[in-house]
Design a protein around this motif. Structure first.
Motif, PDB file in Angstrom:
ATOM      1  N   THR A  29       0.483  -1.286  -0.221  1.00 11.76           N
ATOM      2  CA  THR A  29      -0.301  -0.418   0.393  1.00 11.76           C
ATOM      3  C   THR A  29       0.656   1.444  -0.065  1.00 11.76           C
ATOM      4  O   THR A  29       2.183   1.337   0.616  1.00 11.76           O
ATOM      5  CB  THR A  29      -1.322   0.293   1.001  1.00 11.76           C
ATOM      6  N   GLY A  30       0.221   2.321  -0.137  1.00 11.27           N
ATOM      7  CA  GLY A  30       0.633   3.272   0.109  1.00 11.27           C
ATOM      8  C   GLY A  30      -0.193   4.571  -1.304  1.00 11.27           C
ATOM      9  O   GLY A  30      -0.838   4.257  -1.563  1.00 11.27           O
ATOM     10  N   PRO A  31       0.468   6.530  -0.283  1.00 10.35           N
ATOM     11  CA  PRO A  31      -0.651   6.820  -1.073  1.00 10.35           C
ATOM     12  C   PRO A  31      -0.601   6.725  -2.556  1.00 10.35           C
ATOM     13  O   PRO A  31       0.142   6.542  -3.163  1.00 10.35           O
ATOM     14  CB  PRO A  31      -0.742   8.098  -0.754  1.00 10.35           C
ATOM     15  N   ILE A  54      -6.070  -9.060  -8.977  1.00 10.17           N
ATOM     16  CA  ILE A  54      -6.882  -8.601 -10.101  1.00 10.17           C
ATOM     17  C   ILE A  54      -7.798  -7.864  -9.119  1.00 10.17           C
ATOM     18  O   ILE A  54      -8.975  -8.328  -8.657  1.00 10.17           O
ATOM     19  CB  ILE A  54      -7.121  -8.334 -10.912  1.00 10.17           C
ATOM     20  N   SER A  55      -8.030  -6.431  -8.860  1.00 10.61           N
ATOM     21  CA  SER A  55      -9.591  -6.562  -7.855  1.00 10.61           C
ATOM     22  C   SER A  55     -10.861  -5.763  -8.453  1.00 10.61           C
ATOM     23  O   SER A  55     -10.594  -5.191 -10.180  1.00 10.61           O
ATOM     24  CB  SER A  55      -9.202  -5.297  -6.569  1.00 10.61           C
ATOM     25  N   GLN A  56     -12.059  -5.838  -8.172  1.00 14.12           N
ATOM     26  CA  GLN A  56     -12.992  -5.244  -8.228  1.00 14.12           C
ATOM     27  C   GLN A  56     -13.008  -3.667  -8.496  1.00 14.12           C
ATOM     28  O   GLN A  56     -13.165  -3.410  -6.929  1.00 14.12           O
ATOM     29  CB  GLN A  56     -14.326  -5.903  -8.319  1.00 14.12           C
ATOM     30  N   THR A  58     -15.924   0.414  -8.960  1.00  9.92           N
ATOM     31  CA  THR A  58     -16.431   1.202  -9.567  1.00  9.92           C
ATOM     32  C   THR A  58     -16.116   2.751  -9.815  1.00  9.92           C
ATOM     33  O   THR A  58     -16.655   2.873 -10.545  1.00  9.92           O
ATOM     34  CB  THR A  58     -17.388   1.357  -8.929  1.00  9.92           C
ATOM     35  N   ARG A  59     -14.861   2.573 -10.042  1.00 11.52           N
ATOM     36  CA  ARG A  59     -14.236   3.522 -10.506  1.00 11.52           C
ATOM     37  C   ARG A  59     -14.181   3.225 -12.075  1.00 11.52           C
ATOM     38  O   ARG A  59     -14.384   2.736 -12.926  1.00 11.52           O
ATOM     39  CB  ARG A  59     -11.943   3.825  -9.641  1.00 11.52           C
ATOM     40  N   LYS A  60     -13.996   4.711 -12.945  1.00 13.16           N
ATOM     41  CA  LYS A  60     -14.252   4.334 -14.121  1.00 13.16           C
ATOM     42  C   LYS A  60     -12.819   4.061 -14.853  1.00 13.16           C
ATOM     43  O   LYS A  60     -11.677   4.139 -14.157  1.00 13.16           O
ATOM     44  CB  LYS A  60     -15.110   5.486 -15.162  1.00 13.16           C
ATOM     45  N   LEU A 118      -1.531  -8.268  -2.990  1.00 17.37           N
ATOM     46  CA  LEU A 118      -2.375  -7.407  -3.448  1.00 17.37           C
ATOM     47  C   LEU A 118      -2.095  -6.312  -2.974  1.00 17.37           C
ATOM     48  O   LEU A 118      -1.230  -5.517  -1.898  1.00 17.37           O
ATOM     49  CB  LEU A 118      -3.274  -7.183  -1.684  1.00 17.37           C
ATOM     50  N   GLU A 119      -2.275  -5.102  -4.114  1.00 19.85           N
ATOM     51  CA  GLU A 119      -1.933  -3.367  -3.878  1.00 19.85           C
ATOM     52  C   GLU A 119      -3.282  -2.928  -3.804  1.00 19.85           C
ATOM     53  O   GLU A 119      -3.827  -2.602  -4.722  1.00 19.85           O
ATOM     54  CB  GLU A 119      -1.647  -3.012  -5.353  1.00 19.85           C
ATOM     55  N   ILE A 120      -3.567  -2.460  -2.480  1.00 17.95           N
ATOM     56  CA  ILE A 120      -4.779  -1.702  -1.945  1.00 17.95           C
ATOM     57  C   ILE A 120      -4.768  -0.875  -0.386  1.00 17.95           C
ATOM     58  O   ILE A 120      -3.286  -0.836  -0.567  1.00 17.95           O
ATOM     59  CB  ILE A 120      -5.189  -3.141  -1.147  1.00 17.95           C
ATOM     60  N   GLU A 121      -5.652   0.197  -0.313  1.00 18.11           N
ATOM     61  CA  GLU A 121      -5.331   1.108   0.142  1.00 18.11           C
ATOM     62  C   GLU A 121      -5.794   0.545   1.997  1.00 18.11           C
ATOM     63  O   GLU A 121      -5.887  -0.725   2.183  1.00 18.11           O
ATOM     64  CB  GLU A 121      -6.459   1.937  -0.339  1.00 18.11           C
ATOM     65  N   LYS A 165      -9.135  15.412  -3.220  1.00 22.68           N
ATOM     66  CA  LYS A 165      -9.673  14.386  -2.383  1.00 22.68           C
ATOM     67  C   LYS A 165      -8.298  13.577  -2.228  1.00 22.68           C
ATOM     68  O   LYS A 165      -8.561  13.138  -0.978  1.00 22.68           O
ATOM     69  CB  LYS A 165     -10.640  13.387  -2.836  1.00 22.68           C
ATOM     70  N   ARG A 166      -7.956  13.108  -3.195  1.00 22.93           N
ATOM     71  CA  ARG A 166      -7.153  11.922  -2.699  1.00 22.93           C
ATOM     72  C   ARG A 166      -5.800  12.408  -1.648  1.00 22.93           C
ATOM     73  O   ARG A 166      -4.905  11.911  -1.171  1.00 22.93           O
ATOM     74  CB  ARG A 166      -6.007  10.965  -4.584  1.00 22.93           C
ATOM     75  N   LEU A 167      -5.325  13.946  -2.038  1.00 27.01           N
ATOM     76  CA  LEU A 167      -4.365  14.577  -1.702  1.00 27.01           C
ATOM     77  C   LEU A 167      -4.956  14.654   0.122  1.00 27.01           C
ATOM     78  O   LEU A 167      -4.144  14.321   0.900  1.00 27.01           O
ATOM     79  CB  LEU A 167      -3.948  16.123  -1.708  1.00 27.01           C
TER      80      LEU A 167
HETATM   81  P1  5GP Z   1      -6.452   3.933  -7.603  1.00 29.82           P
HETATM   82  O1  5GP Z   1      -8.309   4.679  -8.059  1.00 29.82           O
HETATM   83  O2  5GP Z   1      -5.659   4.753  -7.931  1.00 29.82           O
HETATM   84  O3  5GP Z   1      -6.225   2.653  -8.842  1.00 29.82           O
HETATM   85  O4  5GP Z   1      -7.119   3.512  -6.555  1.00 29.82           O
HETATM   86  C1  5GP Z   1      -7.503   3.889  -5.159  1.00 29.82           C
HETATM   87  C2  5GP Z   1      -6.332   3.119  -4.546  1.00 29.82           C
HETATM   88  O5  5GP Z   1      -7.589   1.316  -4.244  1.00 29.82           O
HETATM   89  C3  5GP Z   1      -4.859   2.657  -4.455  1.00 29.82           C
HETATM   90  O6  5GP Z   1      -3.874   3.134  -2.821  1.00 29.82           O
HETATM   91  C4  5GP Z   1      -5.119   1.141  -4.751  1.00 29.82           C
HETATM   92  O7  5GP Z   1      -3.964   0.341  -4.173  1.00 29.82           O
HETATM   93  C5  5GP Z   1      -6.465   0.982  -3.965  1.00 29.82           C
HETATM   94  N1  5GP Z   1      -7.535  -0.342  -4.452  1.00 29.82           N
HETATM   95  C6  5GP Z   1      -7.261  -0.289  -5.939  1.00 29.82           C
HETATM   96  N2  5GP Z   1      -7.479  -2.073  -5.367  1.00 29.82           N
HETATM   97  C7  5GP Z   1      -8.257  -2.637  -3.977  1.00 29.82           C
HETATM   98  C8  5GP Z   1      -8.879  -3.456  -3.679  1.00 29.82           C
HETATM   99  O8  5GP Z   1      -9.095  -4.827  -4.065  1.00 29.82           O
HETATM  100  N3  5GP Z   1      -9.422  -2.867  -2.580  1.00 29.82           N
HETATM  101  C9  5GP Z   1      -8.761  -2.331  -1.741  1.00 29.82           C
HETATM  102  N4  5GP Z   1      -9.424  -2.028  -0.216  1.00 29.82           N
HETATM  103  N5  5GP Z   1      -8.127  -0.783  -2.186  1.00 29.82           N
HETATM  104  C10 5GP Z   1      -8.075  -0.961  -3.293  1.00 29.82           C
END
Ligand code: 5GP
Length: 207
Positions: A29-31, A54-56, A58-60, A118-121, A165-167
């Motif tokens: 993770t990381g900002p 690969i996550s799901q 709702t972002r475009k 997992l690359e997640i927030e 919002k992100r900042l």
């Molecule tokens: P971005 O919109 O920039 O792709 O992602 C925004 C944030 O959501 C990033 O910090 C990214 O690591 C995080 N993110 C991506 N996939 C997931 C997920 O499956 N779960 C969570 N909790 N965060 C995620």
């Protein structure tokens, strides 16, 4: 990420492995804007035995992003159905969008002995740390706040409202870096990549 061929190759390779040893779960993770995507793209290029989850969301999609490669892009309704059906290992709302990790995919890969990233927030990372106390947690930090703002604006992927919002979230997120086993500063991509590789190699040898 534009490394879908590598991701696909990693996935096939790992899911075919016959082993009883469980894989290791890495949480990165990381900002926003810290450069996780760029570092990971290079990392996967050099390591074809680790799977990217690969996550799901709702972002475009941003220009160049591909469904099933960067994310599975879904509607709010589809995402909420997945929550109801207990399909996520973790999920979170971040900057007005939902993001979630597919439970079945990750557990299957780990059970087959594959390592998974997992690359997640941070909210999602916290949930994973509770469920998987042995996971390896890595937090990427920027050299400083101004540099992060410059990078976030420079990539030109969000409008002003989304950038603000992100900042706003960044300062909050940086406070949490101390809860992670490894902090890696992304001053230069190659330096950060070398440090990530070292962490991965050391953690692999720890079994
Ligand atoms: P971005 O919109 O920039 O792709 O992602 C925004 C944030 O959501 C990033 O910090 C990214 O690591 C995080 N993110 C991506 N996939 C997931 C997920 O499956 N779960 C969570 N909790 N965060 C995620």
């Amino acid at each position: 990420m534009a490394c879908h061929l590598f991701l696909y190759r990693n996935l096939v390779y790992n899911l075919q492995m016959e082993t009883t040893k469980k894989g290791k779960l890495f949480v990165i993770t990381g900002p926003s804007g810290v450069g996780k995507g760029t570092i990971l793209e290079k990392f996967f290029h050099n390591n074809n035995n680790i799977i990217y989850s690969i996550s799901q969301t709702t972002r475009k999609p941003r220009p160049g992003e591909v469904h099933g490669v960067n994310y599975f892009f879904v509607t709010k309704e589809e995402f909420e159905n997945s929550i109801k059906n207990d399909e996520f290992l973790e999920w979170a709302k971040y900057s007005d969008n939902y993001y979630g990790t597919n439970k079945k995919f990750v557990l299957k890969a780990l059970n087959k002995g594959a390592d998974v990233i997992l690359e997640i927030e941070t909210q999602g990372a916290q949930k994973i740390m509770e469920k998987f106390p042995d996971c390896v947690t890595i937090f990427f930090t920027p050299p400083n706040f101004d540099e992060l703002e410059k990078r976030l604006r420079g990539r030109n992927t969000e409008d002003e409202d989304a950038i603000k919002k992100r900042l706003d979230k960044v300062k909050e997120e940086l406070q949490l870096a101390k809860n992670y086993k490894y902090n890696i500063e992304n001053d230069e991509i190659e330096n950060a990549l070398t440090k990530l590789q070292k962490v991965y190699d050391e953690e692999k040898n720890e079994h």
